[in-house]
Design a protein around this motif. Sequence first.
Motif, mmCIF file in Angstrom:
data_model
loop_
_atom_site.group_PDB
_atom_site.id
_atom_site.type_symbol
_atom_site.label_atom_id
_atom_site.label_comp_id
_atom_site.label_asym_id
_atom_site.label_seq_id
_atom_site.Cartn_x
_atom_site.Cartn_y
_atom_site.Cartn_z
ATOM 1 N N GLY A 119 11.673 17.435 -24.161
ATOM 2 C CA GLY A 119 12.345 17.129 -25.412
ATOM 3 C C GLY A 119 12.831 18.398 -26.087
ATOM 4 N N GLU A 120 13.500 18.235 -27.236
ATOM 5 C CA GLU A 120 14.110 19.383 -27.906
ATOM 6 C C GLU A 120 13.212 20.010 -28.969
ATOM 7 N N GLU A 121 12.093 19.349 -29.279
ATOM 8 C CA GLU A 121 11.225 19.850 -30.343
ATOM 9 C C GLU A 121 10.236 20.895 -29.817
ATOM 10 N N ILE A 122 9.666 21.639 -30.754
ATOM 11 C CA ILE A 122 8.797 22.761 -30.415
ATOM 12 C C ILE A 122 7.540 22.335 -29.639
ATOM 13 N N GLU A 123 7.101 21.102 -29.855
ATOM 14 C CA GLU A 123 5.892 20.610 -29.164
ATOM 15 C C GLU A 123 6.198 20.040 -27.780
ATOM 16 N N ASP A 124 7.481 19.907 -27.453
ATOM 17 C CA ASP A 124 7.866 19.175 -26.247
ATOM 18 C C ASP A 124 7.797 20.014 -24.970
ATOM 19 N N LEU A 125 6.647 20.643 -24.760
ATOM 20 C CA LEU A 125 6.429 21.410 -23.538
ATOM 21 C C LEU A 125 5.036 21.070 -23.031
ATOM 22 N N GLN A 126 4.923 20.827 -21.743
ATOM 23 C CA GLN A 126 3.602 20.505 -21.184
ATOM 24 C C GLN A 126 3.258 21.486 -20.073
ATOM 25 N N VAL A 127 1.983 21.894 -20.048
ATOM 26 C CA VAL A 127 1.502 22.660 -18.907
ATOM 27 C C VAL A 127 1.517 21.686 -17.737
ATOM 28 N N PHE A 128 2.146 22.085 -16.646
ATOM 29 C CA PHE A 128 2.317 21.137 -15.539
ATOM 30 C C PHE A 128 0.981 20.825 -14.865
ATOM 31 N N ASP A 129 0.740 19.541 -14.703
ATOM 32 C CA ASP A 129 -0.451 19.064 -14.024
ATOM 33 C C ASP A 129 0.024 18.105 -12.949
ATOM 34 N N ARG A 130 -0.090 18.547 -11.684
ATOM 35 C CA ARG A 130 0.569 17.780 -10.608
ATOM 36 C C ARG A 130 0.017 16.356 -10.476
ATOM 37 N N GLU A 131 -1.307 16.195 -10.635
ATOM 38 C CA GLU A 131 -1.862 14.847 -10.473
ATOM 39 C C GLU A 131 -1.398 13.929 -11.589
ATOM 40 N N LEU A 132 -1.421 14.472 -12.801
ATOM 41 C CA LEU A 132 -0.972 13.690 -13.948
ATOM 42 C C LEU A 132 0.495 13.304 -13.786
ATOM 43 N N PHE A 133 1.285 14.262 -13.361
ATOM 44 C CA PHE A 133 2.718 14.018 -13.204
ATOM 45 C C PHE A 133 2.991 12.965 -12.136
ATOM 46 N N GLU A 165 0.829 -1.217 0.000
ATOM 47 C CA GLU A 165 0.000 0.000 0.000
ATOM 48 C C GLU A 165 0.860 1.263 0.000
ATOM 49 N N LEU A 166 2.125 1.056 0.229
ATOM 50 C CA LEU A 166 3.030 2.206 0.389
ATOM 51 C C LEU A 166 3.081 3.099 -0.848
ATOM 52 N N GLN A 167 3.104 2.480 -2.022
ATOM 53 C CA GLN A 167 3.185 3.284 -3.247
ATOM 54 C C GLN A 167 2.000 4.227 -3.381
ATOM 55 N N GLY A 168 0.805 3.692 -3.106
ATOM 56 C CA GLY A 168 -0.400 4.515 -3.202
ATOM 57 C C GLY A 168 -0.376 5.666 -2.212
ATOM 58 N N ILE A 169 0.086 5.346 -1.017
ATOM 59 C CA ILE A 169 0.141 6.367 0.027
ATOM 60 C C ILE A 169 1.180 7.435 -0.308
ATOM 61 N N LEU A 170 2.297 6.976 -0.819
ATOM 62 C CA LEU A 170 3.341 7.910 -1.226
ATOM 63 C C LEU A 170 2.801 8.874 -2.280
ATOM 64 N N ARG A 171 2.072 8.315 -3.237
ATOM 65 C CA ARG A 171 1.493 9.145 -4.292
ATOM 66 C C ARG A 171 0.538 10.180 -3.693
ATOM 67 N N GLU A 172 -0.341 9.728 -2.818
ATOM 68 C CA GLU A 172 -1.297 10.651 -2.196
ATOM 69 C C GLU A 172 -0.591 11.759 -1.418
ATOM 70 N N GLU A 173 0.428 11.382 -0.671
ATOM 71 C CA GLU A 173 1.124 12.372 0.158
ATOM 72 C C GLU A 173 1.894 13.380 -0.685
ATOM 73 N N ILE A 174 2.458 12.917 -1.797
ATOM 74 C CA ILE A 174 3.196 13.842 -2.660
ATOM 75 C C ILE A 174 2.239 14.802 -3.356
ATOM 76 N N ILE A 175 1.095 14.298 -3.799
ATOM 77 C CA ILE A 175 0.101 15.188 -4.414
ATOM 78 C C ILE A 175 -0.363 16.229 -3.389
ATOM 79 N N ALA A 176 -0.591 15.774 -2.151
ATOM 80 C CA ALA A 176 -1.024 16.699 -1.096
ATOM 81 C C ALA A 176 0.038 17.771 -0.844
ATOM 82 N N LEU A 177 1.293 17.338 -0.875
ATOM 83 C CA LEU A 177 2.405 18.269 -0.666
ATOM 84 C C LEU A 177 2.482 19.301 -1.793
ATOM 85 N N LEU A 178 2.346 18.837 -3.023
ATOM 86 C CA LEU A 178 2.386 19.750 -4.168
ATOM 87 C C LEU A 178 1.205 20.709 -4.144
ATOM 88 N N LYS A 179 0.075 20.234 -3.648
ATOM 89 C CA LYS A 179 -1.128 21.059 -3.567
ATOM 90 C C LYS A 179 -0.915 22.270 -2.678
#
Length: 301
Positions: free
Chosen positions: A281-295, A68-82
């Motif tokens: 990436g190095e190409e013109i499309e290689d930029l993403q608007v940061f989405d913490r949950e997705l990341f 269960e640790l992985q799931g909890i780690l994910r939740e805690e990191i999202i909470a921290l980023l929030k």
Amino acid sequence: EKGVEKSRSGIMNKIGKAIAGKKTVDAGVLDDLEEILITSDVGVKTTVEIIDRIEARVARDKYLNSSELQGILREEIIALLKDHAPDKPADFDAEFPQKPHIVMIVGVNGVGKTTTIGKLAHLYKTSGKNVMLGAADTFRAAAVDQLKIWSERADVPIIQQGQNADPAAVAYDTVESAKAKQADIALVDTAGRLHNKKSLMEELAKIKRVMGKVVEGAPHEVLLVLDASTGQNAMQQARAFTDFVDITGLVLTKLDGTAKGGIVIGVSNELDVPVKYIGVGEEIEDLQVFDRELFVNSMFK
Ligand code: GDP
């Protein structure tokens, strides 16, 4: 998901190995986790915060096991980023009510500043905005040429002057031109010679001042570009800049080339500045608007 695969496999492989066969989250597992987070460049301060949060949960939820640790780690990191980053902006007009919206881009040479400006120009241009670039990194001859190439790729105008022109004068011209031409957004490049910190910080302050004289409240945004693959070096650069310039957002580049994506978590937590975009990436499309949950979800799937 392009780009963050390496970060994911880096942290996930290590966590998977550390918890394999363990029945409970004991001190040994937490020690291993701590080491994994630190070596993934989450940073000491943030790692300690995450471990503390998990320890509290282990103490509370009696039957917690390692799987269960992985799931909890994910939740805690999202909470921290929030705590440190707002939700993803709804749309350009909601986030940028002023027109022209003036963005100053700062960062040390080589981190991917010019490339990021090109990518941002493309992103806004293709979403129907009137974009203008300003070449205020007049210190390096190649910087203006590089930005010119990106302006052609993104098909947006660029304001530039001769080599060694006063960077503040270029910034002034850019903002004035953006105002006159009713541009939606102006992206202004700046120099990044951190070895001469005092003169750089004075230059950036002057650029900010003159922008504000043309358009009230400008620059509306100051983005600091950091190379994620340099880990703790990026963290130090971030601190050096935030000591002198009010940074409103971070861009983490080269996340496609590093297994140390943990810097994304550490830097926003330590500096309390949101990550706004990531470069994958190095190409013109290689930029993403940061989405913490997705990341975080893609790191801890
Ligand atoms: P500047 O000196 O900060 O303006 O840096 P540049 O924009 O010239 O970029 C330096 C190098 O990093 C170039 O070779 C870019 O192609 C590369 N680069 C920039 N962003 C990224 C990224 O997100 N991923 C990868 N792999 N390379 C990048």
